[in-house]
Design a protein around this motif. Structure first.
Motif, short mmCIF file in Angstrom:
data_model
loop_
_atom_site.label_atom_id
_atom_site.label_comp_id
_atom_site.label_asym_id
_atom_site.label_seq_id
_atom_site.Cartn_x
_atom_site.Cartn_y
_atom_site.Cartn_z
N UNK A 89 0.86 -1.18 0.00
CA UNK A 89 0.00 0.00 0.00
C UNK A 89 0.90 1.23 0.00
N UNK A 90 0.35 2.39 -0.39
CA UNK A 90 1.09 3.66 -0.37
C UNK A 90 2.32 3.65 -1.27
N UNK A 91 2.32 2.85 -2.34
CA UNK A 91 3.42 2.86 -3.30
C UNK A 91 3.20 4.00 -4.31
N UNK A 92 4.19 4.22 -5.16
CA UNK A 92 4.13 5.29 -6.17
C UNK A 92 4.39 4.69 -7.54
N UNK A 93 3.83 5.30 -8.59
CA UNK A 93 3.98 4.77 -9.94
C UNK A 93 4.12 5.90 -10.95
N UNK A 94 4.84 5.61 -12.02
CA UNK A 94 4.93 6.54 -13.15
C UNK A 94 5.29 5.76 -14.41
N UNK A 95 5.05 6.38 -15.57
CA UNK A 95 5.36 5.75 -16.85
C UNK A 95 6.65 6.31 -17.42
N UNK A 96 7.45 5.45 -18.04
CA UNK A 96 8.62 5.90 -18.78
C UNK A 96 8.91 4.90 -19.90
N UNK A 97 8.99 5.40 -21.12
CA UNK A 97 9.29 4.57 -22.29
C UNK A 97 8.34 3.39 -22.43
N UNK A 98 7.06 3.61 -22.15
CA UNK A 98 6.07 2.57 -22.35
C UNK A 98 5.99 1.54 -21.25
N UNK A 99 6.77 1.69 -20.19
CA UNK A 99 6.73 0.79 -19.05
C UNK A 99 6.30 1.56 -17.81
N UNK A 100 5.76 0.84 -16.82
CA UNK A 100 5.32 1.47 -15.59
C UNK A 100 6.27 1.07 -14.46
#
Length: 347
Positions: A89-100
């Protein structure tokens, strides 16, 4: 923010959509999550495929990874993250070069904060490992700027952090310049040539102000405060504008907000826009920039902008009326055409 405060609310299943051209929110039948969920990490790919990782279902932390196709309205399960096969829980995510990329978080079973970082490749439908963070942290922000990942702020289990870590390609995490203020549950977006962060909790109070990071000079400068101090909110950029959506910030502890604001970096100013239909926090905000989606949601021939998508956590329904009547300072009214002009993809 006291994390237990966030886990005392009731996660919800429904999504809300925001139409910029109408400055209005709606719910769409058939677009609910399979089960109630909050405090997950999430990102959208290919303009219409929403990916969710981990979270809280009202009783326990989750290790579920799922994808929602906004065009077909279908949910599907994704492989579990390889390195941390425990609830997160409480993790972070973002996209870069088509991957998450998914970083950090909190493991309920182990009662510890995570250093792990993994990336999901949708083409092969598989996870791979990324070097661990230097510092374990949850409730941080994760953004991609100029091909580099930045993990910003968060909570390490003892203190709220102002530190920032940077990952360059084929390298390991190194510390970058610290923020001016320590923040967990903050919102962050990457714009051309800079990173903007807003709000959060400093361990004593919720914050309204923001900061701007210049990667060339490795410096942070303060920005105008939001109308409403808030933490654990959704944030997304559309065109030249940044939207802050919901979060914690009511006059009572643990009270979520329905209020939404839009920030114009060119004048360093926030404007209130239409509230969500329900107060909620522990949410994400994503941009679904897809003409067919806008047609499907609204069934109208108006010029389409982007659609802002949010989902997550609200108090019991009897709280909604009270939250809608919060006494908050109001900035100048929206200038005529301001939303449309500043969120046009050609702006």
């Amino acid at each position: 923010m006291n994390q237990d405060e966030g886990l005392n609310c009731n996660p919800v299943q429904h999504l809300e959509f925001y139409n910029i051209n109408l400055n209005a929110w709606c719910k769409v039948n058939g677009f609910d999550m399979p089960s109630p969920r909050s405090f997950f990490a999430g990102e959208i790919l290919d303009e219409c495929k929403l990916h969710l990782f981990g979270g809280f279902n009202g009783e326990e932390f989750s290790l579920k990874c799922q994808k929602f196709d906004l065009m077909s309205g279908e949910w599907s399960d994704l492989p579990q993250m390889a390195k941390e096969r425990v609830d997160r829980c409480y993790a972070s995510a973002t996209e870069m070069d088509g991957e998450i990329y998914v970083s950090g978080g909190h493991h309920k079973r182990a009662q510890n904060k995570a250093r792990s970082v993994e990336k999901f490749n949708p083409v092969v439908n598989a996870w791979s490992q990324v070097p661990n963070l230097t510092s374990a942290r949850c409730e941080a922000a994760l953004v991609n700027l100029n091909g580099c990942l930045y993990v910003i702020g968060g909570f390490d289990g003892v203190a709220v952090l102002s530190s920032v870590e940077k990952l360059e390609p084929d390298s390991r995490w190194t510390f970058s310049a610290r923020m001016i203020r320590q923040r967990s549950g903050l919102g962050a977006v990457a714009l051309p040539g800079c990173i903007l962060v807003f709000g959060g909790h400093d361990g004593f109070q919720r914050l309204a102000d923001g900061e701007k990071f210049n990667p060339d000079s490795e410096t942070w400068t303060l920005l105008a405060p939001m109308v409403q101090a808030r933490s654990n909110f959704g944030i997304a950029s559309i065109g030249r504008l940044v939207f802050a959506v919901g979060g914690y910030g009511g006059p009572e502890p643990g009270q979520p907000l329905a209020e939404v604001e839009a920030y114009d970096p060119s004048i360093d100013k926030w404007f209130p826009v239409e509230k969500m239909l329900s107060p909620r926090s522990g949410l994400i905000a994503c941009v679904a920039d897809n003409l067919q989606l806008a047609l499907k949601v609204w069934g109208t021939e108006e010029r389409k902008g982007c659609v802002l998508l949010t989902s997550s956590l609200e108090k019991d329904s009897h709280q909604q009326e009270h939250a809608g009547g919060l006494s908050t300072p109001m900035l100048d009214p929206l200038p005529n055409g301001w939303l449309q002009n500043n969120t046009n993809e050609n702006a």
